[in-house]
Design a protein around this motif. Structure first.
Motif, PDB file in Angstrom:
ATOM      1  N   VAL A 131      44.124  21.782 -14.130  1.00  0.00           N
ATOM      2  CA  VAL A 131      44.421  21.431 -12.741  1.00  0.00           C
ATOM      3  C   VAL A 131      44.967  22.610 -11.953  1.00  0.00           C
ATOM      4  CG1 VAL A 131      45.844  19.937 -11.263  1.00  0.00           C
ATOM      5  CG2 VAL A 131      44.827  19.032 -13.360  1.00  0.00           C
ATOM      6  N   GLY A 132      45.809  23.424 -12.566  1.00  0.00           N
ATOM      7  CA  GLY A 132      46.505  24.486 -11.855  1.00  0.00           C
ATOM      8  C   GLY A 132      47.806  23.959 -11.290  1.00  0.00           C
ATOM      9  N   GLU A 133      48.196  24.461 -10.131  1.00  0.00           N
ATOM     10  CA  GLU A 133      49.449  24.032  -9.491  1.00  0.00           C
ATOM     11  C   GLU A 133      49.145  23.005  -8.407  1.00  0.00           C
ATOM     12  OE1 GLU A 133      52.926  25.826  -6.568  1.00  0.00           O
ATOM     13  OE2 GLU A 133      51.593  27.209  -7.626  1.00  0.00           O
ATOM     14  N   ILE A 134      49.831  21.868  -8.465  1.00  0.00           N
ATOM     15  CA  ILE A 134      49.667  20.836  -7.442  1.00  0.00           C
ATOM     16  C   ILE A 134      50.286  21.358  -6.145  1.00  0.00           C
ATOM     17  CG2 ILE A 134      50.295  18.500  -6.706  1.00  0.00           C
ATOM     18  CD1 ILE A 134      48.655  18.052  -9.071  1.00  0.00           C
ATOM     19  N   VAL A 135      49.501  21.348  -5.067  1.00  0.00           N
ATOM     20  CA  VAL A 135      50.013  21.810  -3.777  1.00  0.00           C
ATOM     21  C   VAL A 135      50.167  20.676  -2.778  1.00  0.00           C
ATOM     22  CG1 VAL A 135      49.205  24.183  -4.042  1.00  0.00           C
ATOM     23  CG2 VAL A 135      47.703  22.486  -2.983  1.00  0.00           C
ATOM     24  N   GLY A 144      47.609  10.230   0.752  1.00  0.00           N
ATOM     25  CA  GLY A 144      46.590   9.178   0.794  1.00  0.00           C
ATOM     26  C   GLY A 144      46.148   8.766  -0.583  1.00  0.00           C
ATOM     27  N   SER A 145      44.932   9.144  -0.945  1.00  0.00           N
ATOM     28  CA  SER A 145      44.413   8.814  -2.276  1.00  0.00           C
ATOM     29  C   SER A 145      43.885  10.047  -2.990  1.00  0.00           C
ATOM     30  CB  SER A 145      43.316   7.752  -2.162  1.00  0.00           C
ATOM     31  OG  SER A 145      42.240   8.258  -1.396  1.00  0.00           O
ATOM     32  N   THR A 146      44.338  11.246  -2.561  1.00  0.00           N
ATOM     33  CA  THR A 146      43.865  12.475  -3.205  1.00  0.00           C
ATOM     34  C   THR A 146      45.010  13.395  -3.615  1.00  0.00           C
ATOM     35  OG1 THR A 146      43.616  13.642  -1.099  1.00  0.00           O
ATOM     36  CG2 THR A 146      41.669  12.475  -1.933  1.00  0.00           C
ATOM     37  N   ILE A 147      44.661  14.293  -4.521  1.00  0.00           N
ATOM     38  CA  ILE A 147      45.583  15.310  -5.033  1.00  0.00           C
ATOM     39  C   ILE A 147      44.896  16.654  -4.816  1.00  0.00           C
ATOM     40  CG2 ILE A 147      46.759  16.183  -7.104  1.00  0.00           C
ATOM     41  CD1 ILE A 147      46.217  13.219  -8.231  1.00  0.00           C
ATOM     42  N   THR A 148      45.630  17.632  -4.296  1.00  0.00           N
ATOM     43  CA  THR A 148      45.076  18.971  -4.094  1.00  0.00           C
ATOM     44  C   THR A 148      45.839  19.941  -4.969  1.00  0.00           C
ATOM     45  OG1 THR A 148      44.557  18.399  -1.809  1.00  0.00           O
ATOM     46  CG2 THR A 148      44.526  20.730  -2.370  1.00  0.00           C
ATOM     47  N   THR A 202      40.225  19.465  -5.377  1.00  0.00           N
ATOM     48  CA  THR A 202      40.638  18.159  -4.884  1.00  0.00           C
ATOM     49  C   THR A 202      40.281  17.121  -5.933  1.00  0.00           C
ATOM     50  OG1 THR A 202      40.174  18.874  -2.625  1.00  0.00           O
ATOM     51  CG2 THR A 202      40.480  16.520  -2.969  1.00  0.00           C
ATOM     52  N   TRP A 203      41.232  16.252  -6.229  1.00  0.00           N
ATOM     53  CA  TRP A 203      41.092  15.217  -7.260  1.00  0.00           C
ATOM     54  C   TRP A 203      41.327  13.853  -6.628  1.00  0.00           C
ATOM     55  CZ3 TRP A 203      40.434  17.467 -12.176  1.00  0.00           C
ATOM     56  CH2 TRP A 203      40.746  18.812 -12.257  1.00  0.00           C
ATOM     57  N   ASN A 204      40.711  12.829  -7.178  1.00  0.00           N
ATOM     58  CA  ASN A 204      41.053  11.480  -6.721  1.00  0.00           C
ATOM     59  C   ASN A 204      42.169  10.938  -7.607  1.00  0.00           C
ATOM     60  OD1 ASN A 204      39.887  10.413  -9.085  1.00  0.00           O
ATOM     61  ND2 ASN A 204      38.044   9.733  -8.044  1.00  0.00           N
ATOM     62  N   ASN A 217      36.134  17.827  -5.506  1.00  0.00           N
ATOM     63  CA  ASN A 217      35.719  18.984  -4.721  1.00  0.00           C
ATOM     64  C   ASN A 217      36.373  20.233  -5.264  1.00  0.00           C
ATOM     65  OD1 ASN A 217      34.361  20.308  -2.625  1.00  0.00           O
ATOM     66  ND2 ASN A 217      36.104  20.125  -1.236  1.00  0.00           N
ATOM     67  N   ALA A 218      35.685  21.356  -5.089  1.00  0.00           N
ATOM     68  CA  ALA A 218      36.224  22.666  -5.429  1.00  0.00           C
ATOM     69  C   ALA A 218      35.706  23.654  -4.391  1.00  0.00           C
ATOM     70  CB  ALA A 218      35.782  23.080  -6.821  1.00  0.00           C
ATOM     71  N   ARG A 219      36.615  24.518  -3.904  1.00  0.00           N
ATOM     72  CA  ARG A 219      36.192  25.543  -2.957  1.00  0.00           C
ATOM     73  C   ARG A 219      37.031  26.795  -3.207  1.00  0.00           C
ATOM     74  NH1 ARG A 219      39.789  26.453   1.095  1.00  0.00           N
ATOM     75  NH2 ARG A 219      41.322  24.842   1.542  1.00  0.00           N
ATOM     76  N   SER A 220      36.491  27.886  -2.762  1.00  0.00           N
ATOM     77  CA  SER A 220      37.195  29.155  -2.906  1.00  0.00           C
ATOM     78  C   SER A 220      38.404  29.161  -1.991  1.00  0.00           C
ATOM     79  CB  SER A 220      36.255  30.309  -2.551  1.00  0.00           C
ATOM     80  OG  SER A 220      36.961  31.520  -2.533  1.00  0.00           O
TER      81      SER A 220
END
Length: 124
Positions: free
Chosen positions: A89-93, A97-101, A110-112, A119-122
């Motif tokens: 996962v890395g570090e939760i930032v 709502g219903s998501t985790i970044t 981005t996780w549900n 989702n994953a982006r640079s």
């Protein structure tokens, strides 16, 4: 009469479902406890910090805590729904709502609330 019983059964089913999906409006942190409150300000319950770990954030009906090298996604009552390895996962930032970044290296993930990467982006 049969229609009345059917209606009563449906109403009871809806009531049970609504009770199971309690909404989190706030989590109070004290020295030894986390107290979870619903959207009406009513205390849903108390969870020992030693068993939950470090609170990272909460969404509408779940919260995320870090325990050792794992992130635990829990429901409003503290039941663990999913466990994710910190190295994945890395570090939760952020949790909203219903998501985790999270941020892992040069990636924003981005996780549900079920622990599925959506989702994953640079980060650059």
């Amino acid at each position: 009469m049969k229609q009345l019983f059917t209606l009563l059964f449906l109403l009871l089913t809806l009531a049970v479902q609504a009770q199971q999906r309690q909404q989190i409006s706030y989590i109070e942190e004290t020295k030894n406890w986390y107290y979870v409150y619903d959207e009406k300000g009513k205390k849903i319950g108390g969870l020992a910090r030693s068993s939950v770990g470090e609170l990272k954030g909460w969404g509408s009906d779940f919260f995320v805590a870090k325990r050792h090298s794992f992130y635990c996604i829990c429901d409003a009552k503290g039941k663990t729904l999913k466990t994710l390895n910190v190295s994945d996962v890395g570090e939760i930032v952020g949790v909203t709502g219903s998501t985790i970044t999270s941020r892992r290296g040069s990636w924003i993930l981005t996780w549900n609330k079920d622990g599925k990467k959506i989702n994953a982006r640079s980060a650059n």
